[in-house]
Motif scaffolding. Structure first.
Motif, PDB file in Angstrom:
ATOM      1  N   MET A  57       7.459 -19.955  -1.841  1.00  0.00           N
ATOM      2  CA  MET A  57       6.758 -18.961  -1.020  1.00  0.00           C
ATOM      3  C   MET A  57       6.224 -17.856  -1.926  1.00  0.00           C
ATOM      4  N   VAL A  58       4.890 -17.788  -2.035  1.00  0.00           N
ATOM      5  CA  VAL A  58       4.254 -16.815  -2.921  1.00  0.00           C
ATOM      6  C   VAL A  58       3.803 -15.604  -2.116  1.00  0.00           C
ATOM      7  N   VAL A  59       4.266 -14.413  -2.543  1.00  0.00           N
ATOM      8  CA  VAL A  59       3.903 -13.158  -1.878  1.00  0.00           C
ATOM      9  C   VAL A  59       3.388 -12.188  -2.935  1.00  0.00           C
ATOM     10  N   HIS A  60       2.178 -11.683  -2.743  1.00  0.00           N
ATOM     11  CA  HIS A  60       1.593 -10.697  -3.648  1.00  0.00           C
ATOM     12  C   HIS A  60       1.552  -9.352  -2.925  1.00  0.00           C
ATOM     13  N   MET A  61       2.555  -8.526  -3.194  1.00  0.00           N
ATOM     14  CA  MET A  61       2.732  -7.269  -2.475  1.00  0.00           C
ATOM     15  C   MET A  61       2.011  -6.114  -3.174  1.00  0.00           C
ATOM     16  N   GLY A  62       1.243  -5.342  -2.433  1.00  0.00           N
ATOM     17  CA  GLY A  62       0.651  -4.134  -2.986  1.00  0.00           C
ATOM     18  C   GLY A  62       1.732  -3.117  -3.318  1.00  0.00           C
ATOM     19  N   PHE A  63       1.578  -2.438  -4.471  1.00  0.00           N
ATOM     20  CA  PHE A  63       2.623  -1.499  -4.911  1.00  0.00           C
ATOM     21  C   PHE A  63       2.018  -0.297  -5.636  1.00  0.00           C
ATOM     22  N   ALA A  64       0.765   0.009  -5.319  1.00  0.00           N
ATOM     23  CA  ALA A  64       0.083   1.113  -5.995  1.00  0.00           C
ATOM     24  C   ALA A  64       0.800   2.435  -5.779  1.00  0.00           C
ATOM     25  N   GLU A  65       1.314   2.635  -4.564  1.00  0.00           N
ATOM     26  CA  GLU A  65       2.089   3.834  -4.239  1.00  0.00           C
ATOM     27  C   GLU A  65       3.538   3.388  -4.017  1.00  0.00           C
ATOM     28  N   PRO A  66       4.371   3.400  -5.060  1.00  0.00           N
ATOM     29  CA  PRO A  66       5.700   2.785  -4.967  1.00  0.00           C
ATOM     30  C   PRO A  66       6.668   3.509  -4.049  1.00  0.00           C
ATOM     31  N   TYR A  67       6.449   4.793  -3.846  1.00  0.00           N
ATOM     32  CA  TYR A  67       7.272   5.550  -2.905  1.00  0.00           C
ATOM     33  C   TYR A  67       6.446   5.849  -1.656  1.00  0.00           C
ATOM     34  N   CYS A  68       7.081   5.768  -0.507  1.00  0.00           N
ATOM     35  CA  CYS A  68       6.385   6.067   0.738  1.00  0.00           C
ATOM     36  C   CYS A  68       5.941   7.535   0.736  1.00  0.00           C
ATOM     37  N   GLY A 121      -0.757  -9.735   5.429  1.00  0.00           N
ATOM     38  CA  GLY A 121      -1.819 -10.184   4.537  1.00  0.00           C
ATOM     39  C   GLY A 121      -1.399 -10.449   3.108  1.00  0.00           C
ATOM     40  N   THR A 122      -0.102 -10.488   2.824  1.00  0.00           N
ATOM     41  CA  THR A 122       0.357 -10.655   1.447  1.00  0.00           C
ATOM     42  C   THR A 122       0.940 -12.031   1.145  1.00  0.00           C
ATOM     43  N   ILE A 123       1.171 -12.848   2.171  1.00  0.00           N
ATOM     44  CA  ILE A 123       1.803 -14.152   1.972  1.00  0.00           C
ATOM     45  C   ILE A 123       0.716 -15.174   1.653  1.00  0.00           C
ATOM     46  N   ASN A 124       0.750 -15.711   0.440  1.00  0.00           N
ATOM     47  CA  ASN A 124      -0.330 -16.580  -0.040  1.00  0.00           C
ATOM     48  C   ASN A 124      -0.081 -18.056   0.248  1.00  0.00           C
ATOM     49  N   THR A 125       1.114 -18.395   0.688  1.00  0.00           N
ATOM     50  CA  THR A 125       1.466 -19.785   0.969  1.00  0.00           C
ATOM     51  C   THR A 125       1.362 -20.044   2.470  1.00  0.00           C
ATOM     52  N   PRO A 126       0.664 -21.093   2.895  1.00  0.00           N
ATOM     53  CA  PRO A 126       0.606 -21.405   4.327  1.00  0.00           C
ATOM     54  C   PRO A 126       2.018 -21.608   4.875  1.00  0.00           C
ATOM     55  N   PRO A 127       2.312 -21.079   6.061  1.00  0.00           N
ATOM     56  CA  PRO A 127       3.658 -21.206   6.617  1.00  0.00           C
ATOM     57  C   PRO A 127       4.188 -22.628   6.630  1.00  0.00           C
ATOM     58  N   GLU A 128       3.305 -23.596   6.937  1.00  0.00           N
ATOM     59  CA  GLU A 128       3.763 -24.980   7.028  1.00  0.00           C
ATOM     60  C   GLU A 128       4.136 -25.563   5.667  1.00  0.00           C
ATOM     61  N   ALA A 129       3.706 -24.900   4.583  1.00  0.00           N
ATOM     62  CA  ALA A 129       4.013 -25.390   3.240  1.00  0.00           C
ATOM     63  C   ALA A 129       5.280 -24.769   2.657  1.00  0.00           C
ATOM     64  N   ILE A 130       5.831 -23.778   3.342  1.00  0.00           N
ATOM     65  CA  ILE A 130       7.030 -23.102   2.847  1.00  0.00           C
ATOM     66  C   ILE A 130       8.260 -23.941   3.178  1.00  0.00           C
TER      67      ILE A 130
END
Length: 285
Positions: free
Chosen positions: A120-131, A260-269
């Motif tokens: 399961m590939v997830v590319h998470m945005g992290f430009a602002e690491p603290y809320c 919008g960060t999960i790059n793997t189709p659910p059925e492929a996980i």
């Protein structure tokens, strides 16, 4: 809402929690550093977890960060106030100053930075690491709780090193040359995992030393512990005020960070992976 607090045992002992109970939580990522203490403070539900365990048995490299964040998520936490002891990379940030950083630089080497993987590939945005919303509230709480008796710095970059050794002089001078502000060993991967778990996350850091860049400054455990103890009362007061004054209408973009960060189709996980991350990503699968 439940407010998570990650810190040392001294913080828990100082927070006037009522109606407390212990929650022993097992996770797909192992056991948390300690059972979670759940109680009430100022009408708010609070879940406290000591990062290193009650007897400080987990070093920075091996603390169960994934289990800790997963366990907090599982008991209903949606925002986390963390506390850290840090060194200063600036002359004007002396020991016993409090800092609410807004940026991170990762210099760690051996830590698991994600809940995902295993098909399961997830590319998470992290430009602002603290809320930003929680950090702003924490900084305001720090200014009001200390009432000018303790220096409070809002914003700044926390460079997280692997440890457990302190920096060399060459490393310390390099970090200063980059314009970074404070240095510690525990913000990573905690902040990354909090974002993946869609938790609002910010930290109040207490300066304990000048690292080793400053002339006549040689960091020792004795110095760090002495100044950490001196910072404890101020940090406790900040956390308590932040909890008591948490806005009822608090909102955080972190709560939808996985969208919008999960790059793997659910059925492929793989099914085993789907089961492991159900608490974290089930709404998106």
């Amino acid at each position: 809402m439940t407010i998570g607090v990650i810190g040392g045992s001294g913080l828990y002992e100082a927070l006037p929690l009522e109606n407390t109970r212990k929650a022993a939580v097992s996770t797909p990522y192992g056991e948390p550093s300690e059972a979670i203490t759940i109680g009430e403070l100022g009408g708010r539900d609070v879940a406290f977890l000591p990062r290193h365990g009650a007897d400080h048995r987990h070093p920075p490299s091996d603390a169960p960060y994934r289990a800790n964040l997963y366990a907090l998520k599982s008991v209903g936490v949606d925002r986390v106030i963390a506390t850290n002891a840090v060194g200063s990379l600036r002359e004007d940030l002396p020991p016993r100053t409090l800092v609410v950083p807004d940026q991170l630089f990762d210099r760690t080497k051996h830590r698991s930075p994600t809940f995902f993987g295993d098909g399961m590939v997830v590319h998470m945005g992290f430009a602002e690491p603290y809320c930003p919303a929680l950090a702003s509230h924490l900084a305001e709480s720090a200014r009001k709780a200390t009432d000018g008796d303790t220096g409070v710095e809002e914003d700044g970059t926390y460079v997280c090193i692997e440890g457990p050794q302190f920096s060399t002089k060459a490393e310390s001078e390099f970090y200063r040359s980059q314009g970074w502000d404070i240095i510690g060993m525990t913000a990573i991967p905690e902040a990354k995992l909090a974002r993946e778990a869609e938790l609002s996350y910010a930290t109040i850091a207490g300066v304990t030393d000048y690292d080793v860049w400053k002339e006549d400054s040689e960091v020792s455990l004795e110095e760090v512990l002495e100044n950490a103890a001196a910072n404890e009362d101020a940090i406790n007061a900040v956390v308590e005020r932040a909890v008591r004054t948490m806005p009822d209408d608090f909102e955080s973009e972190a709560w939808t960070a996985l969208e919008g960060t999960i790059n793997t189709p659910p059925e492929a996980i793989p099914e085993a992976t789907r089961e492991r991350v159900e608490l974290l990503a089930g709404d998106y699968l």
